[in-house]
Each structure stands twice: as C-alpha cells, then as structure tokens.
Design an enzyme around this catalytic site. Structure first.
Site, short mmCIF file in Angstrom:
data_model
loop_
_atom_site.label_atom_id
_atom_site.label_comp_id
_atom_site.label_asym_id
_atom_site.label_seq_id
_atom_site.Cartn_x
_atom_site.Cartn_y
_atom_site.Cartn_z
N GLU A 128 0.84 -1.14 0.06
CA GLU A 128 -0.14 -0.14 0.21
C GLU A 128 0.67 1.27 0.07
O GLU A 128 0.43 2.16 -0.77
CB GLU A 128 -0.97 -0.08 1.34
CG GLU A 128 -2.22 -1.06 1.19
CD GLU A 128 -2.94 -0.96 0.05
OE1 GLU A 128 -2.94 0.19 -0.80
OE2 GLU A 128 -3.67 -1.74 -0.42
N TYR A 135 -6.68 5.35 5.23
CA TYR A 135 -6.60 4.44 4.16
C TYR A 135 -5.95 3.12 4.46
O TYR A 135 -6.20 2.36 4.26
CB TYR A 135 -6.38 5.02 2.57
CG TYR A 135 -6.40 3.96 1.41
CD1 TYR A 135 -7.53 3.07 0.99
CD2 TYR A 135 -4.94 3.60 1.02
CE1 TYR A 135 -6.91 2.17 0.43
CE2 TYR A 135 -4.90 2.49 0.06
CZ TYR A 135 -5.89 2.00 -0.26
OH TYR A 135 -5.59 0.75 -1.07
N ASP A 193 -9.88 4.76 -0.93
CA ASP A 193 -8.66 5.35 -1.81
C ASP A 193 -9.32 6.03 -2.99
O ASP A 193 -10.52 6.19 -3.18
CB ASP A 193 -7.55 4.55 -1.98
CG ASP A 193 -8.04 3.37 -3.18
OD1 ASP A 193 -9.59 3.50 -3.56
OD2 ASP A 193 -7.36 2.71 -3.81
#
Length: 348
Positions: free
Chosen positions: A34, A117, A135
C-alpha cells in the site's frame, strides 16, 4: 441503492488480478504494498516490491536497515518520505508490538506514514476487521454510482462517501469487499478515459451511467499552481568518479545524493566555474560542456534543470562532497529521479 456487495464480490472473485501481496496478505506485505502503490502504478511497483522483500523480509529487518541501503532499495519509486516513514513505523512496531503490526485500526493509524486508507487496508485485508479503506479508486466508484457531484478532495464529502461505503460492507468479508472496490476502480471504473460500463457488475445500479454524467465525475478541487525554479547542475568528473553531495536531512529529497547544483539559480558556464573554484574544486584546464535542459515535476515544485559537464584533475573532494565511482552510484549512492536526464551519463 440496493446492496452492491454480492454482485461486486462475485465479479472480484472471477476477475481480480493475481498479485503477490494478495496471495500472501500478511500485515507487513499489505502495508509495504500500500505504501509503494501511493503515486505508483501496480505494474511499476511490483519489481520494487519483490526486491525490497528479498532484502528486508520482515519488520525487524526493515527497522534495522542502514539508511543508505534503504534509500537505494527505494530508488526509482520517488517520494522518499514514504520509505523513511515506513522505517520509523517499523522501529516503533519493534519497540511496542514485538515486531508485528497490531491488529487494531487506531493503533495502526497512529504509526508514522499510515493514514486512514492504509490503516483500513491493513486492518481489513490482513486482520478481517470491518473498517473502510477508501482511496481514489473507491471515491471515483461511489461518485459515479450515486451520481454525486461532491468534490472528493473535500474532507466532508470524503466522510459522507466513506459512510456509504460502509453501508454496503459485509462485516465478514470486509477485506475482500474493500479490495473489490479498489479493483473495480482500477480496472473498470477507470480514472482516465471512459469507464468500461459494459463489463461493470454495478452498471445496472449506476446513477451516473443512467444520467450520462460519468465523464464529469468525480469532481476534484483545482490543483494549486506549482512553483517553478531554475536549477543549475554541474557534473564534475575526475579519475575517482563523479562529485556528489548529500542533501540536507530534512526537506525536498532529504538525505539523498545529487550532483553539485545550485537551486533557484540559472548560472552561466563562467559562473559555474567560479562557484566550483569557491568550493575549492581545481577545474584545471577543463572546458565545460553544456548539459541538455531538463524538467522534473514534484508535487508542489517544478525544477527547470540546466548546467555543465566537465572533467577535472584527481583531487580530494571538497567539504560535504564525495567522489563516487560509477559502480558506487549503481550500488550505494541513491540518485533521485529528478536527475534522470543525466543518470545515463553518470552510470555509464
């Protein structure tokens, strides 16, 4: 709006991309992926992901990594504050949680570099905790699904969208649901060009498609104009290599290495030679060669690069600089992408 989860999950199970951090979604793997995927496409990030994990297979290894090696592993991805925060967080995880990420959204959110997020992605995908992971892909899907003209960069709008996301989330499949929304936005409800509505599992529910407004959504705030700065570069080469200097520990490109340069100044060749002499560099009888002009865009600044290349006699490096061989530039010193126009010349 009827619940979208059944159709979305069915589509996801049949159509999702096979990715290493999905095949082995341990918390560290999800976290690393991520962070790497912020401002980076999946196809571009995958080789870096594999290389990084091979060198630093777990959080304790990341916490203990030498900073120069850490930067080198990240070289090419840009946004180096991401990897510095990654290591800061890894050290805290080793001190407070025994080297394992905590299975707690608030504790994840409190770590350096982990926002709403990323915390949501780790918590839901790795630990099955029913929390959102919203996102840009998810905001785009919901903007079109509800035909909502709200400006998605507005915190209030994002909060309202997140509440809608959670209305549809099946608690027992939170991670799959969050990934399915991201995947739909990446592959079908795409950011650039027309969405692929013909293959979208939610096409029959999509209010923007019914209204013919998909091209106008989502709405974003207009970006602030970037500050444009001239930068003069000097590629100074001697038998010992190229003269490079380390940038300050804080600020733009913090701690990375660069050729000699002068920011916010466009210097003529004679002025560059005078600056080098002032630094104590013996330029001998060097005749400067003009470097090609180049441009590099940061998020808030645009560099307009120009400068000279010159070969000088063997000598000690001035204070704050080192002579770096081509091999050392390839393996040890991290040159940021801002100097991509000159890298081939320096790396050989």
């Amino acid at each position: 709006m009827e619940n979208i989860a059944p159709a979305l999950l069915d589509w996801f199970y049949k159509n999702h991309r096979i990715l290493p951090f999905r095949e082995d979604p341990t918390p560290y793997h999800v976290w690393l992926s991520e962070v790497m995927l912020q401002q980076t496409r999946v196809s571009a990030a995958l080789p870096y992901y594999e290389r990084f994990l091979a060198a630093l297979p777990d959080i304790p290894a990341l916490a203990a990594c030498d900073e120069e090696k850490l930067h080198k592993l990240w070289e090419g991805l840009g946004y180096y504050s991401r990897v510095r925060n990654l290591q800061k967080a890894a050290k805290i995880v080793c001190e407070q949680y025994g080297g394992q990420l905590p299975a707690d959204y608030a504790a994840l959110r409190a770590l350096p570099g982990i926002g709403d997020y990323t915390a949501g992605a780790i918590a839901s995908i790795s630990f099955g905790i029913p929390v959102p992971a919203v996102d840009g892909n998810v905001l785009r899907v919901f903007s079109r699904l509800y035909n909502d003209p709200g400006v998605i960069t507005d915190p209030k709008v994002k909060k309202a969208f997140t509440a809608r996301v959670m209305e549809h989330q099946p608690p027992e499949k939170a991670g799959d649901y969050n990934q399915a929304l991201m995947e739909l936005g990446a592959l079908v409800c795409v950011p650039n060009g027309a969405p692929l509505c013909d293959v979208c599992p939610l096409a029959g529910l999509c209010q923007a498609r019914a209204a013919g407004t998909t091209a106008a959504l989502p709405q974003k705030a207009k970006p602030k104009p970037r500050k444009v700065l001239p930068v003069t570069v000097a590629l100074v080469e001697s038998p010992a290599g190229f003269l490079v200097q380390q940038r300050p520990a804080k600020g733009l490109l913090a701690g990375l290495w660069q050729p000699l340069l002068w920011e916010s100044e466009h210097l003529l060749q004679a002025e560059v030679l005078a600056r080098l002499a002032a630094l104590g560099v013996d330029t001998g009888t060097a005749v400067p060669e003009a470097l090609p002009a180049a441009k590099h865009i940061f998020s808030h600044i645009e560099w307009l690069l120009s400068g000279v290349a010159l070969t000088v006699p063997e000598q000690a490096a001035p204070a704050g600089c080192v002579w770096a061989s081509r091999e050392e530039l390839r393996t040890t010193y991290t040159l940021p992408g801002a100097f991509a126009a000159y890298k081939d010349r320096m790396l050989g």
